[in-house]
Design an enzyme around this catalytic site. Structure first.
Site, PDB file in Angstrom:
ATOM      1  N   HIS A 261       0.938  -1.464  -0.069  1.00 43.95           N
ATOM      2  CA  HIS A 261      -0.342  -0.010   0.063  1.00 43.95           C
ATOM      3  C   HIS A 261       1.349   1.179   0.038  1.00 43.95           C
ATOM      4  O   HIS A 261       0.476   2.012   0.748  1.00 43.95           O
ATOM      5  CB  HIS A 261      -0.909  -0.142   1.325  1.00 43.95           C
ATOM      6  CG  HIS A 261      -1.938  -0.797   1.739  1.00 43.95           C
ATOM      7  ND1 HIS A 261      -2.635  -1.573   2.775  1.00 43.95           N
ATOM      8  CD2 HIS A 261      -2.131  -2.084   0.300  1.00 43.95           C
ATOM      9  CE1 HIS A 261      -3.506  -2.666   2.115  1.00 43.95           C
ATOM     10  NE2 HIS A 261      -3.406  -2.826   0.631  1.00 43.95           N
ATOM     11  N   PRO A 262       1.658   1.334  -0.469  1.00 44.35           N
ATOM     12  CA  PRO A 262       3.036   2.270  -0.690  1.00 44.35           C
ATOM     13  C   PRO A 262       1.728   3.954  -1.504  1.00 44.35           C
ATOM     14  O   PRO A 262       1.386   4.074  -1.913  1.00 44.35           O
ATOM     15  CB  PRO A 262       4.361   2.184  -1.449  1.00 44.35           C
ATOM     16  CG  PRO A 262       3.088   1.246  -3.081  1.00 44.35           C
ATOM     17  CD  PRO A 262       1.868   0.204  -1.892  1.00 44.35           C
TER      18      PRO A 262
END
Length: 550
Positions: free
Chosen positions: A464-465
């Site tokens: 989930h960057p």
């Protein structure tokens, strides 16, 4: 650009056909008076089984994944993490676990309080609704008729049901809607699926408009450079089959390449931290904190052997063959069927820990799933941040990425206490009845030192960057890059603080809102030219007006 040859010209050039890129390109091309070029580094989303939920894990670490890796993470015993990131039409929405969670209203209200004007929950909710075709029907919190199919599970797994019963036995409420106003509890999570099959951003946004004459889809063309005329973005350079390809933007360049690639392209163009750029010999165009503030969720999972058949065991060779030959499908269960938001400590005013029951045992990635069951969790709003920097001026070299997990005492406390809460759920009768033995790899004890040691040894990226081109530091609330004309970032890079849930729905919302911002609109229009008609199968290059660049 000077007198250089131009291969493609469009009013808007969108770099990256992931969740946000598909949304913004489809919406902008609703106007027949403009032209849009959507440039994607990866191939079409036509791999066998890519649309089958049970097969999701096989694509992490494959040719459809960029294969990013972190630098050694000091907070995780110096381990190097695999950072899954889709390199295919649809981006990560084509290879993810399809969980559809938006996060809490307070997440977006926090963005607005931090200076992201126009990004409060009231501002962004209409864009979530515009994107949705939710099988629960229309209402104040859900939309119908949008491109992205959102569905309840067609065949919930018995192990998922056991987890939810155990969570209730541990005192957590069962919620009907995890995207509702009250997210304090556990429940079944919806998924981006239609008729039991994956509905990626490519399937939802691009397939219904195949053949739209003002949208050009350029596949297998990684962008290597932004083209600037002084301080104005005028296009990009990509490489197709090793041949440089110039794509000119008459109006704007929109970066939707993701939280790793968008900042890399900016820095290569001289837009980033001045000192860092000068060390690499890159002339500085705009001195901005590009690459700072990198955020991600750290996944922690404990697995057990189970007395019931697991999710992975149900995808037999016979079922796979039947699907490939005849189109018949195995049960449409998937790894992200359940989720919950709980407090890692009872004194906290709101949930700070995400927990899910996974109907298979999982290792470092879902690709290593096996027989058994797992409880997985992560701190929803970590306060630790990381950094992304160039290693060199070579656009083909992956950047240096360090997420900085567990840098803060608060994150370490939340992780440790959250794992203990997960283990307490596993102690309840509903899960004791289906667990067949000791944990396959769990903490040596439940004391803080033992749990923290296990967290450092086993934690992995949730993929989930976000946050590397944040609103308020790199881009303004209109998503325009400071100091550069004709250039916006329109993906999860712009998130000022990570929401407390999976980020795919948020990235789609950003793409939807970005299209209106480009068009000069502050509120969504009612028009929905992107059809929500039932569609299936991949979008291939042959179905769009793809320019021949060979």
């Amino acid at each position: 650009m000077g007198t250089e040859r131009v291969d493609i010209e469009a009013d808007y050039v969108v770099v990256g056909a992931g969740s946000a890129g598909c949304a913004v390109a489809a919406r902008l091309s609703e106007d027949p008076g403009v032209t849009v070029a959507l440039v994607e580094a990866g191939p079409a989303d036509d791999a066998p089984m890519m649309d089958v939920p049970l097969a999701a894990g096989r694509f992490l670490g494959s040719a459809y994944d960029w294969g990013f890796h972190s630098d050694p993470e000091p907070g995780l015993d110096g381990r190097v993490l695999a950072l899954g990131h889709g390199r295919v039409l649809g981006g990560s929405s084509s290879i993810n676990s399809m969980v559809y969670l938006r996060g809490a209203p307070a997440d977006y209200d926090g963005w607005a309080r931090s200076g992201a004007d126009g990004w409060s929950y009231a501002d962004v909710l209409p864009y979530f609704l515009r994107a949705e075709d939710n099988d629960r029907g229309a209402g104040p919190l859900h939309g119908v008729g949008g491109p992205v199919a959102v569905s309840d599970s067609r065949a919930p797994h018995p192990l998922t049901a056991a987890f939810l019963r155990a969570a209730q036995q541990a005192g957590y409420r069962l919620l009907d809607d995890l995207n509702g106003p009250d997210q304090d509890g556990v429940g079944y999570a919806q998924a981006t699926q239609r008729d039991g099959l994956r509905c990626s951003a490519a399937t939802g946004y691009l397939r219904p408009i195949a053949g739209r004459p003002n949208l050009t889809l350029v596949l297998e063309t990684p962008v290597t450079a932004l083209l600037l005329d002084g301080t104005r973005a005028v296009g990009v350079v990509g490489r197709r089959h090793g041949v440089p390809t110039r794509i000119r933007a008459g109006r704007e360049v929109l970066l939707a390449a993701g939280a790793y690639h968008s900042p890399q392209l900016l820095m290569l163009a001289g837009i980033g931290p001045a000192e860092h750029l000068r060390r690499l010999g890159i002339p500085v165009v705009s001195d901005l904190p590009v690459g700072d503030g990198l955020q991600d969720h750290l996944r922690l999972a404990v697995s057990w052997p189970a007395r019931l058949a697991s999710l992975r065991a149900e995808l037999t060779a016979e079922e796979r063959t039947a699907y490939e030959r005849h189109g018949t499908l195995p049960p449409m269960a998937h790894a992200g069927e359940s989720a919950g938001f709980i407090r890692s400590a009872p004194h906290l005013p709101a949930p700070d820990f995400h927990v899910a029951g996974v109907p298979c045992a999982i290792g470092g990635m879902l690709a290593s799933a096996g027989g058994g069951l797992a409880l997985a969790g992560w701190t929803t709003r970590p306060t630790s941040t990381g950094l992304l920097r160039l290693r060199s001026r070579d656009p083909g070299e992956q950047p240096a990425i360090r997420h900085g997990h567990l840098r803060t005492a608060e994150d370490r406390r939340s992780a440790v206490d959250g794992v203990v809460r997960m283990l307490e759920i596993a102690d309840r009768p509903a899960l004791r009845d289906v667990i067949a033995g000791a944990p396959l790899d769990g903490p040596a004890g439940r004391d803080p030192d033992s749990v923290l040691a296990w967290v450092r040894r086993t934690g992995v990226s949730m993929h989930h960057p976000c946050g590397t081109c944040a609103i308020g530091s790199v881009v303004d609330p209109e998503l325009r890059v400071a100091g550069v004309e004709g250039l916006r970032v329109v993906d999860a890079s712009v998130i000022p603080r990570i929401p407390g849930a999976n980020t795919n729905a948020t990235a789609i919302m950003i793409g939807e809102r970005a299209a209106d911002l480009v068009r000069g609109q502050r509120r969504p229009t009612a028009r929905r030219d992107v059809s929500a008609a039932a569609v299936s199968g991949p979008v291939t290059g042959d179905e769009m007006p793809v320019t021949d660049l060979a």
